[in-house]
Design a protein around this motif. Structure first.
Motif, PDB file in Angstrom:
ATOM      1  N   GLU A   1       0.844  -1.189   0.000  1.00 48.66           N
ATOM      2  CA  GLU A   1       0.000   0.000   0.000  1.00 48.66           C
ATOM      3  C   GLU A   1       0.880   1.240   0.000  1.00 48.66           C
ATOM      4  N   LYS A   2       0.470   2.222  -0.775  1.00 42.90           N
ATOM      5  CA  LYS A   2       1.184   3.496  -0.824  1.00 42.90           C
ATOM      6  C   LYS A   2       0.166   4.610  -0.670  1.00 42.90           C
ATOM      7  N   ARG A   3       0.330   5.426   0.368  1.00 39.27           N
ATOM      8  CA  ARG A   3      -0.605   6.515   0.652  1.00 39.27           C
ATOM      9  C   ARG A   3       0.121   7.845   0.464  1.00 39.27           C
ATOM     10  N   GLY A   4      -0.160   8.498  -0.664  1.00 43.19           N
ATOM     11  CA  GLY A   4       0.412   9.794  -0.964  1.00 43.19           C
ATOM     12  C   GLY A   4      -0.625  10.887  -0.809  1.00 43.19           C
ATOM     13  N   LEU A   5      -0.230  12.108  -1.124  1.00 41.85           N
ATOM     14  CA  LEU A   5      -1.158  13.227  -1.004  1.00 41.85           C
ATOM     15  C   LEU A   5      -2.357  13.072  -1.924  1.00 41.85           C
ATOM     16  N   GLU A   6      -2.146  12.400  -3.069  1.00 41.55           N
ATOM     17  CA  GLU A   6      -3.255  12.210  -3.993  1.00 41.55           C
ATOM     18  C   GLU A   6      -4.328  11.296  -3.432  1.00 41.55           C
ATOM     19  N   ASN A   7      -3.992  10.504  -2.391  1.00 45.34           N
ATOM     20  CA  ASN A   7      -4.967   9.613  -1.767  1.00 45.34           C
ATOM     21  C   ASN A   7      -5.603  10.207  -0.521  1.00 45.34           C
ATOM     22  N   MET A   8      -5.147  11.382  -0.106  1.00 46.01           N
ATOM     23  CA  MET A   8      -5.624  11.981   1.128  1.00 46.01           C
ATOM     24  C   MET A   8      -6.776  12.954   0.869  1.00 46.01           C
ATOM     25  N   HIS A   9      -7.717  12.979   1.807  1.00 45.74           N
ATOM     26  CA  HIS A   9      -8.858  13.882   1.689  1.00 45.74           C
ATOM     27  C   HIS A   9      -8.409  15.318   1.922  1.00 45.74           C
ATOM     28  N   GLY A  10      -9.097  16.248   1.270  1.00 45.86           N
ATOM     29  CA  GLY A  10      -8.750  17.654   1.415  1.00 45.86           C
ATOM     30  C   GLY A  10      -8.874  18.159   2.841  1.00 45.86           C
ATOM     31  N   ILE A  11      -9.805  17.584   3.607  1.00 37.49           N
ATOM     32  CA  ILE A  11      -9.971  17.999   5.006  1.00 37.49           C
ATOM     33  C   ILE A  11      -8.729  17.645   5.812  1.00 37.49           C
ATOM     34  N   ASN A  12      -8.176  16.450   5.571  1.00 35.77           N
ATOM     35  CA  ASN A  12      -6.963  16.050   6.286  1.00 35.77           C
ATOM     36  C   ASN A  12      -5.792  16.969   5.936  1.00 35.77           C
ATOM     37  N   GLN A  13      -5.707  17.369   4.686  1.00 34.65           N
ATOM     38  CA  GLN A  13      -4.632  18.277   4.293  1.00 34.65           C
ATOM     39  C   GLN A  13      -4.806  19.641   4.938  1.00 34.65           C
ATOM     40  N   ALA A  14      -6.058  20.109   5.032  1.00 32.98           N
ATOM     41  CA  ALA A  14      -6.315  21.404   5.674  1.00 32.98           C
ATOM     42  C   ALA A  14      -5.991  21.355   7.167  1.00 32.98           C
ATOM     43  N   LEU A  15      -6.364  20.255   7.836  1.00 30.23           N
ATOM     44  CA  LEU A  15      -6.040  20.107   9.253  1.00 30.23           C
ATOM     45  C   LEU A  15      -4.534  20.031   9.463  1.00 30.23           C
ATOM     46  N   SER A  16      -3.843  19.344   8.551  1.00 33.31           N
ATOM     47  CA  SER A  16      -2.394  19.262   8.644  1.00 33.31           C
ATOM     48  C   SER A  16      -1.757  20.636   8.505  1.00 33.31           C
ATOM     49  N   LEU A  17      -2.286  21.450   7.570  1.00 33.40           N
ATOM     50  CA  LEU A  17      -1.776  22.811   7.397  1.00 33.40           C
ATOM     51  C   LEU A  17      -2.031  23.640   8.647  1.00 33.40           C
ATOM     52  N   PHE A  18      -3.224  23.486   9.240  1.00 32.14           N
ATOM     53  CA  PHE A  18      -3.552  24.196  10.470  1.00 32.14           C
ATOM     54  C   PHE A  18      -2.594  23.791  11.592  1.00 32.14           C
ATOM     55  N   TYR A  19      -2.324  22.488  11.709  1.00 29.75           N
ATOM     56  CA  TYR A  19      -1.408  21.988  12.734  1.00 29.75           C
ATOM     57  C   TYR A  19       0.007  22.516  12.488  1.00 29.75           C
ATOM     58  N   TYR A  20       0.403  22.526  11.228  1.00 30.06           N
ATOM     59  CA  TYR A  20       1.759  22.978  10.886  1.00 30.06           C
ATOM     60  C   TYR A  20       1.966  24.444  11.264  1.00 30.06           C
ATOM     61  N   LEU A  21       0.966  25.270  10.982  1.00 29.79           N
ATOM     62  CA  LEU A  21       1.092  26.686  11.291  1.00 29.79           C
ATOM     63  C   LEU A  21       1.141  26.939  12.795  1.00 29.79           C
ATOM     64  N   HIS A  22       0.597  26.006  13.595  1.00 32.93           N
ATOM     65  CA  HIS A  22       0.600  26.173  15.043  1.00 32.93           C
ATOM     66  C   HIS A  22       1.879  25.634  15.686  1.00 32.93           C
ATOM     67  N   PHE A  23       2.338  24.457  15.237  1.00 30.12           N
ATOM     68  CA  PHE A  23       3.444  23.785  15.929  1.00 30.12           C
ATOM     69  C   PHE A  23       4.712  23.668  15.091  1.00 30.12           C
ATOM     70  N   VAL A  24       4.636  23.950  13.798  1.00 26.07           N
ATOM     71  CA  VAL A  24       5.782  23.907  12.885  1.00 26.07           C
ATOM     72  C   VAL A  24       6.585  22.621  13.072  1.00 26.07           C
ATOM     73  N   PRO A  25       5.971  21.445  12.891  1.00 25.68           N
ATOM     74  CA  PRO A  25       6.719  20.196  13.031  1.00 25.68           C
ATOM     75  C   PRO A  25       7.668  19.989  11.854  1.00 25.68           C
ATOM     76  N   ASP A  26       8.597  19.058  12.020  1.00 26.81           N
ATOM     77  CA  ASP A  26       9.524  18.661  10.961  1.00 26.81           C
ATOM     78  C   ASP A  26      10.443  19.810  10.519  1.00 26.81           C
ATOM     79  N   GLU A  27      10.642  20.785  11.407  1.00 24.89           N
ATOM     80  CA  GLU A  27      11.575  21.868  11.150  1.00 24.89           C
ATOM     81  C   GLU A  27      12.671  21.823  12.206  1.00 24.89           C
ATOM     82  N   THR A  28      13.715  22.623  12.005  1.00 23.34           N
ATOM     83  CA  THR A  28      14.828  22.621  12.957  1.00 23.34           C
ATOM     84  C   THR A  28      14.387  23.229  14.285  1.00 23.34           C
ATOM     85  N   LEU A  29      15.109  22.894  15.337  1.00 25.74           N
ATOM     86  CA  LEU A  29      14.751  23.347  16.675  1.00 25.74           C
ATOM     87  C   LEU A  29      14.814  24.860  16.787  1.00 25.74           C
ATOM     88  N   GLY A  30      15.826  25.479  16.160  1.00 24.43           N
ATOM     89  CA  GLY A  30      15.960  26.927  16.248  1.00 24.43           C
ATOM     90  C   GLY A  30      14.773  27.657  15.643  1.00 24.43           C
TER      91      GLY A  30
END
Length: 285
Positions: free
Chosen positions: A81-110
Motif C-alpha cells: 500500500e502506498k498513501r500519498g497526497l493524492e490519496n488523502m482527503h482535502g480535510i486532512n490536508q487542511a487540518l495538517s496545514l492548520f497543525y503545521y502553522l501552530h506547531f511547525v513540526p519537521d523543522e529545525t529546533l531553532g
C-alpha cells in the motif's frame, strides 16, 4: 541432533533486513522523509513493514495529522500500500496545514523556538485584548454575552492544558501502542471539550483561568518526569552528558510550567479578572 530452534529461525530468514526494506521504500517513494516505521508479524508469512513520514515537497500538507506512508511485504519487498497526497482527503490536508502553522513540526529546533516565542506573544495579546473588549461590550448582552465569553476562554486558554496533555501522554503511553497518535489526538479533543463544559459549569472566571493554568503546569512537569523515566535521561543526565537537545526540551517545558504557575497565582490578585464577576458577566444563567 535435532535442534528445536532451527524451525523457529527459518521464517525470520525469509524476511529482508530492516535496512534493505528501508532502501526499497526510498526507491518506491523518494520524496517521503521517513520519521518512523512499524513492523507487523515480522518473521512470519504475513510479515509487513509500514514506513511513515512527510512529503519533502509538501511539508505543511503532510504533517503529523496527515502522515503519508508506504507498506511493504517484508518477505519480498513488494509494495502492499502506498498513501500519498493524492490519496488523502482535502480535510486532512487542511487540518495538517492548520497543525503545521501552530506547531511547525519537521523543522529545525531553532526555527521552532523562534516561531514559538512569536506564537506565545501573539496568543497573550489576543487573549488580553479579547478580555478588555469583552469587559466593555458584552456585559450588557445577558446570557448570550456570558456564553460567548465562556466559549472564548475555553478556546483561548483551554488549549494550554490540552496541549500539555499531549506531551504527557507521548511519554506515558507505551511506545508500541497501535495507532498511538490516534489515541493521543482523541485525548486532546476530549480534554479540550472537558474545559469547554467546565467553563460553562463554573461561575468564577478567576477559578476557571487559575485551574487551567495550574493543570498546564502540572502536566508539563509530569511530561518531563515521564520523559526521564521512559528514556533514562533525566534533565540532569542530559546536561552532564551534553545531550543539549533533550536538555533544552526539558528545560523549556519546566520554564513554561513555572510561568503558568506564576500566572495562575497572579490571576487571583489581578483586578482585571474580577471586573467580570463584579459586573455579573459570569454569574451564570
Amino acid at each position: 541432533m535435532h535442534n528445536p530452534f532451527i524451525k523457529a529461525l527459518k521464517p525470520r530468514q525469509l524476511c529482508f533486513p530492516f535496512s534493505t526494506l528501508q532502501t526499497i521504500a526510498n526507491e518506491h517513494y523518494p520524496s517521503l522523509a521517513i520519521t518512523n516505521a512499524t513492523l507487523y508479524h515480522y518473521g512470519t508469512d504475513a510479515a509487513k513493514v509500514r514506513f511513515r513520514g512527510f512529503d519533502k515537497n509538501s511539508v505543511a500538507q503532510s504533517g503529523r495529522i496527515n502522515r503519508l506512508s508506504i507498506t511493504l511485504d517484508a518477505r519480498n519487498g513488494a509494495v502492499v500500500e502506498k498513501r500519498g497526497l493524492e490519496n488523502m482527503h482535502g480535510i486532512n490536508q487542511a487540518l495538517s496545514l492548520f497543525y503545521y502553522l501552530h506547531f511547525v513540526p519537521d523543522e529545525t529546533l531553532g526555527v521552532r523556538i523562534v516561531l514559538a516565542c512569536f506564537g506565545v506573544a501573539l496568543a497573550f495579546c489576543l487573549a488580553t485584548g479579547y478580555l478588555l473588549w469583552a469587559e466593555k461590550n458584552l456585559h450588557q448582552k445577558g446570557w448570550l454575552g456570558d456564553l460567548t465569553n465562556r466559549v472564548s476562554i475555553a478556546v483561548l486558554i483551554g488549549i494550554l492544558p490540552s496541549s500539555a496533555l499531549v506531551l504527557f501522554l507521548q511519554w506515558l503511553l507505551a511506545f508500541d501502542l497501535f495507532d498511538k497518535e490516534v489515541w493521543i489526538r482523541g485525548a486532546f479533543y476530549a480534554f479540550w471539550s472537558f474545559w469547554l463544559f467546565y467553563t460553562v459549569f463554573e461561575r468564577s472566571i478567576v477559578t476557571i483561568i487559575g485551574r487551567m493554568l495550574k493543570a498546564t503546569s502540572w502536566l508539563l512537569v509530569l511530561a518531563v518526569l515521564f520523559h526521564g523515566l521512559k528514556s533514562g535521561f533525566f534533565i540532569w543526565d542530559s546536561f552532564e552528558k551534553g545531550a543539549w537537545t533533550l536538555f533544552g526540551m526539558d528545560a523549556m517545558f519546566l520554564i513554561s510550567a513555572l510561568l503558568c504557575f506564576v500566572l495562575a497565582k497572579a490571576v487571583d490578585k489581578k483586578e482585571l479578572f474580577y471586573r467580570y464577576e463584579r459586573k455579573g458577566i459570569f454569574d451564570g444563567y
